[in-house]
Scaffold this motif. Structure first.
Motif, PDB file in Angstrom:
ATOM      1  N   THR A  92       0.840  -1.198   0.000  1.00 50.47           N
ATOM      2  CA  THR A  92       0.000   0.000   0.000  1.00 50.47           C
ATOM      3  C   THR A  92       0.878   1.253   0.000  1.00 50.47           C
ATOM      4  O   THR A  92       2.088   1.203   0.228  1.00 50.47           O
ATOM      5  CB  THR A  92      -0.943   0.012   1.200  1.00 50.47           C
ATOM      6  N   ASN A  93       0.257   2.391  -0.244  1.00 48.80           N
ATOM      7  CA  ASN A  93       0.995   3.642  -0.431  1.00 48.80           C
ATOM      8  C   ASN A  93       0.996   4.516   0.822  1.00 48.80           C
ATOM      9  O   ASN A  93       0.051   4.494   1.615  1.00 48.80           O
ATOM     10  CB  ASN A  93       0.370   4.440  -1.582  1.00 48.80           C
ATOM     11  N   THR A  94       2.065   5.288   0.967  1.00 52.50           N
ATOM     12  CA  THR A  94       2.072   6.409   1.903  1.00 52.50           C
ATOM     13  C   THR A  94       2.272   7.716   1.140  1.00 52.50           C
ATOM     14  O   THR A  94       1.550   8.684   1.346  1.00 52.50           O
ATOM     15  CB  THR A  94       3.179   6.247   2.965  1.00 52.50           C
ATOM     16  N   ASP A  95       3.259   7.729   0.240  1.00 48.89           N
ATOM     17  CA  ASP A  95       3.493   8.880  -0.627  1.00 48.89           C
ATOM     18  C   ASP A  95       3.812   8.332  -2.016  1.00 48.89           C
ATOM     19  O   ASP A  95       4.954   8.018  -2.339  1.00 48.89           O
ATOM     20  CB  ASP A  95       4.647   9.727  -0.101  1.00 48.89           C
ATOM     21  N   ARG A  96       2.792   8.229  -2.828  1.00 49.67           N
ATOM     22  CA  ARG A  96       2.913   7.550  -4.125  1.00 49.67           C
ATOM     23  C   ARG A  96       3.884   8.256  -5.063  1.00 49.67           C
ATOM     24  O   ARG A  96       4.713   7.626  -5.722  1.00 49.67           O
ATOM     25  CB  ARG A  96       1.521   7.455  -4.760  1.00 49.67           C
ATOM     26  N   GLU A  97       3.793   9.590  -5.151  1.00 55.26           N
ATOM     27  CA  GLU A  97       4.657  10.330  -6.071  1.00 55.26           C
ATOM     28  C   GLU A  97       6.120  10.238  -5.636  1.00 55.26           C
ATOM     29  O   GLU A  97       7.021  10.215  -6.477  1.00 55.26           O
ATOM     30  CB  GLU A  97       4.221  11.796  -6.138  1.00 55.26           C
ATOM     31  N   ARG A  98       6.373  10.164  -4.354  1.00 53.74           N
ATOM     32  CA  ARG A  98       7.745  10.012  -3.875  1.00 53.74           C
ATOM     33  C   ARG A  98       8.308   8.631  -4.200  1.00 53.74           C
ATOM     34  O   ARG A  98       9.395   8.492  -4.751  1.00 53.74           O
ATOM     35  CB  ARG A  98       7.786  10.246  -2.357  1.00 53.74           C
ATOM     36  N   ASP A  99       7.546   7.592  -3.861  1.00 53.31           N
ATOM     37  CA  ASP A  99       8.057   6.225  -3.929  1.00 53.31           C
ATOM     38  C   ASP A  99       8.099   5.649  -5.332  1.00 53.31           C
ATOM     39  O   ASP A  99       8.961   4.814  -5.628  1.00 53.31           O
ATOM     40  CB  ASP A  99       7.199   5.308  -3.053  1.00 53.31           C
ATOM     41  N   LEU A 100       7.168   6.036  -6.182  1.00 55.44           N
ATOM     42  CA  LEU A 100       7.013   5.362  -7.463  1.00 55.44           C
ATOM     43  C   LEU A 100       7.621   6.123  -8.629  1.00 55.44           C
ATOM     44  O   LEU A 100       7.298   5.862  -9.787  1.00 55.44           O
ATOM     45  CB  LEU A 100       5.529   5.086  -7.730  1.00 55.44           C
ATOM     46  N   THR A 101       8.520   7.071  -8.339  1.00 58.26           N
ATOM     47  CA  THR A 101       9.184   7.823  -9.412  1.00 58.26           C
ATOM     48  C   THR A 101      10.696   7.682  -9.265  1.00 58.26           C
ATOM     49  O   THR A 101      11.245   7.886  -8.185  1.00 58.26           O
ATOM     50  CB  THR A 101       8.793   9.312  -9.380  1.00 58.26           C
ATOM     51  N   PRO A 102      11.409   7.362 -10.352  1.00 58.12           N
ATOM     52  CA  PRO A 102      12.840   7.058 -10.257  1.00 58.12           C
ATOM     53  C   PRO A 102      13.755   8.278 -10.234  1.00 58.12           C
ATOM     54  O   PRO A 102      14.910   8.172  -9.831  1.00 58.12           O
ATOM     55  CB  PRO A 102      13.092   6.215 -11.512  1.00 58.12           C
ATOM     56  N   THR A 103      13.256   9.438 -10.691  1.00 57.56           N
ATOM     57  CA  THR A 103      14.094  10.635 -10.741  1.00 57.56           C
ATOM     58  C   THR A 103      13.316  11.831 -10.223  1.00 57.56           C
ATOM     59  O   THR A 103      12.085  11.873 -10.288  1.00 57.56           O
ATOM     60  CB  THR A 103      14.555  10.929 -12.183  1.00 57.56           C
ATOM     61  N   HIS A 104      14.045  12.816  -9.733  1.00 59.99           N
ATOM     62  CA  HIS A 104      13.425  14.067  -9.298  1.00 59.99           C
ATOM     63  C   HIS A 104      13.243  14.978 -10.515  1.00 59.99           C
ATOM     64  O   HIS A 104      14.155  15.125 -11.333  1.00 59.99           O
ATOM     65  CB  HIS A 104      14.302  14.759  -8.258  1.00 59.99           C
TER      66      HIS A 104
END
Length: 400
Positions: A92-104
């Motif tokens: 499950t998610n806590t911060d989807r955009e943080r965890d599921l993106t490989p680069t800033h």
């Protein structure tokens, strides 16, 4: 790491395979793991097949578990035998955009400032999966070394990141309409250019592509478009085309376009198709057996599951139900030698199964060997008392 809580997940709709407890239909448990890497508590959903309590299973890790766990369980249980029963872990998610993106990334016409600010934590998240979550699951559940990783949208982007940068962590990867438009495609283009240099050493990858095409474009013409409205479709279709063209060594690759599904509806059908494709080596061809009744079925089963075992990296046994059903079929045809070898195979593979011993007793009743029938039924009852087996034993004793 330790379990903080364990609560029953109950779903009334999924009645075909769930365990019934306290007048509830249960498909899994909610487990909690604390991550030192992410510095937070992570909730995971766990489904364990309701089989032999000592049996170990491959593991399917599903991203966005709060949305996709139940459907993954339903698919696996519904077609078990065609694919293996698996332990299923919904992350499950806590911060989807943080965890599921490989680069800033910086904000642009697609990504707002808030999402951009939190982006780029994908490697930390993969560190959590590799160093904390997988060891925890392996320590607390009966798992094997064979793992599948599945994700949709940004979850699919994470799966592709794992495919390239953590190739040895999973045996098979399912990327469902992955967000490969991320970072202006700069991220994925780097790996596309290196594809032919890789040896993926018997890994599997399935990419599902939803119909997100603007009106007037098809899967070929969209690749020539440069507008922002086609960036999602161009990215996924282009990636699939590149992988097929590169044909990297050791990779089993499948891709499918879904003309009647859009981004939000494709996950269920794609998960089903992906598991069927990635495990197409697993299914035992019963049609071949039915067409060649002169061949020894026990030998055919052994040859098939030796190949499956080689593919999965450890010994894989046929399911008890599969062998049992085959044995009864041959017994019904009076091919008693073939039937006996199959019933005995189940005893060898599942010596603590009361059902396997009960079935062997049925064979000996049909073969007219009452003493061996008594012995088999008695063994079954020592393992588990059932009214039906008790009745069979008393009937045989009455005729003995």
């Amino acid at each position: 790491m330790k379990i903080i809580s364990s609560l029953f997940l109950t779903l009334i709709a999924l009645t075909g395979f769930a365990q019934k407890r306290d007048n509830k239909i249960v498909i899994g448990t909610i487990d909690t793991v604390y991550s030192k890497i992410l510095n937070e508590k992570r909730i995971i959903y766990i489904h364990v097949p309701d089989g032999d309590k000592n049996e170990r299973y491959p593991v399917l890790y599903v991203l966005d578990g709060d949305q996709h766990f139940e459907s993954a369980v339903a698919i696996d249980e519904q077609i078990s035998g065609i694919i293996p029963n698996m332990v299923i872990v919904g992350i499950t998610n806590t911060d989807r955009e943080r965890d599921l993106t490989p680069t800033h990334v910086k904000p642009d016409r697609i990504i707002n400032a808030g999402d951009a600010a939190r982006s780029g934590g994908g490697e930390n998240f993969m560190g959590f999966i590799e160093k904390e979550l997988i060891p925890y699951v392996d320590a607390h559940y009966l798992t094997t070394s064979y793992r599948v990783f599945s994700g949709h949208s940004l979850g699919g982007l994470t799966v592709v990141n794992a495919f390239f940068n953590h190739t040895g962590l999973f045996n098979a990867y399912i990327a469902i309409d992955p967000s490969l438009w991320w970072d202006g495609r700069r991220w994925i283009e780097k790996y596309e250019n290196e594809l032919s240099q890789h040896n993926f050493n018997n890994k599997g990858l399935f990419v599902a592509i939803a119909n997100n095409l603007p009106a007037g474009l098809d899967t070929i013409s969209v690749l020539k478009d440069t507008g922002i409205n086609t960036s999602f479709s161009r990215s996924v279709l282009g990636f699939a085309h590149t992988v097929r063209s590169a044909s990297p060594e050791g990779l089993r690759f499948g891709a499918k376009f879904y003309p009647n599904e859009w981004h939000g509806s494709v996950e269920l059908n794609a998960e089903y198709d992906a598991l069927r494709y990635l495990f197409k080596f697993y299914h035992f061809d019963m049609n071949y057996v039915r067409a060649h009744r002169e061949l020894n079925p026990d030998s055919l089963v052994s040859a098939h599951f030796n190949k499956v075992s080689k593919q999965m990296g450890y010994q894989v046994l046929p399911t008890e139900d599969m062998i049992n059903n085959m044995a009864y079929d041959y017994m019904g045809e009076q091919k008693m030698n073939f039937a006996l070898s199959l019933f005995k195979r189940n005893i060898e593979n599942h010596p603590q199964s009361s059902n396997a011993w009960d079935s062997l007793g049925d064979y000996y009743v049909s073969a007219g060997d009452k003493q061996k029938a008594i012995d088999a039924f008695s063994k079954s009852l020592r393992l588990k008392e059932t009214q039906d087996t008790r009745r069979k034993l008393e009937e045989v004793k009455g005729k003995h």
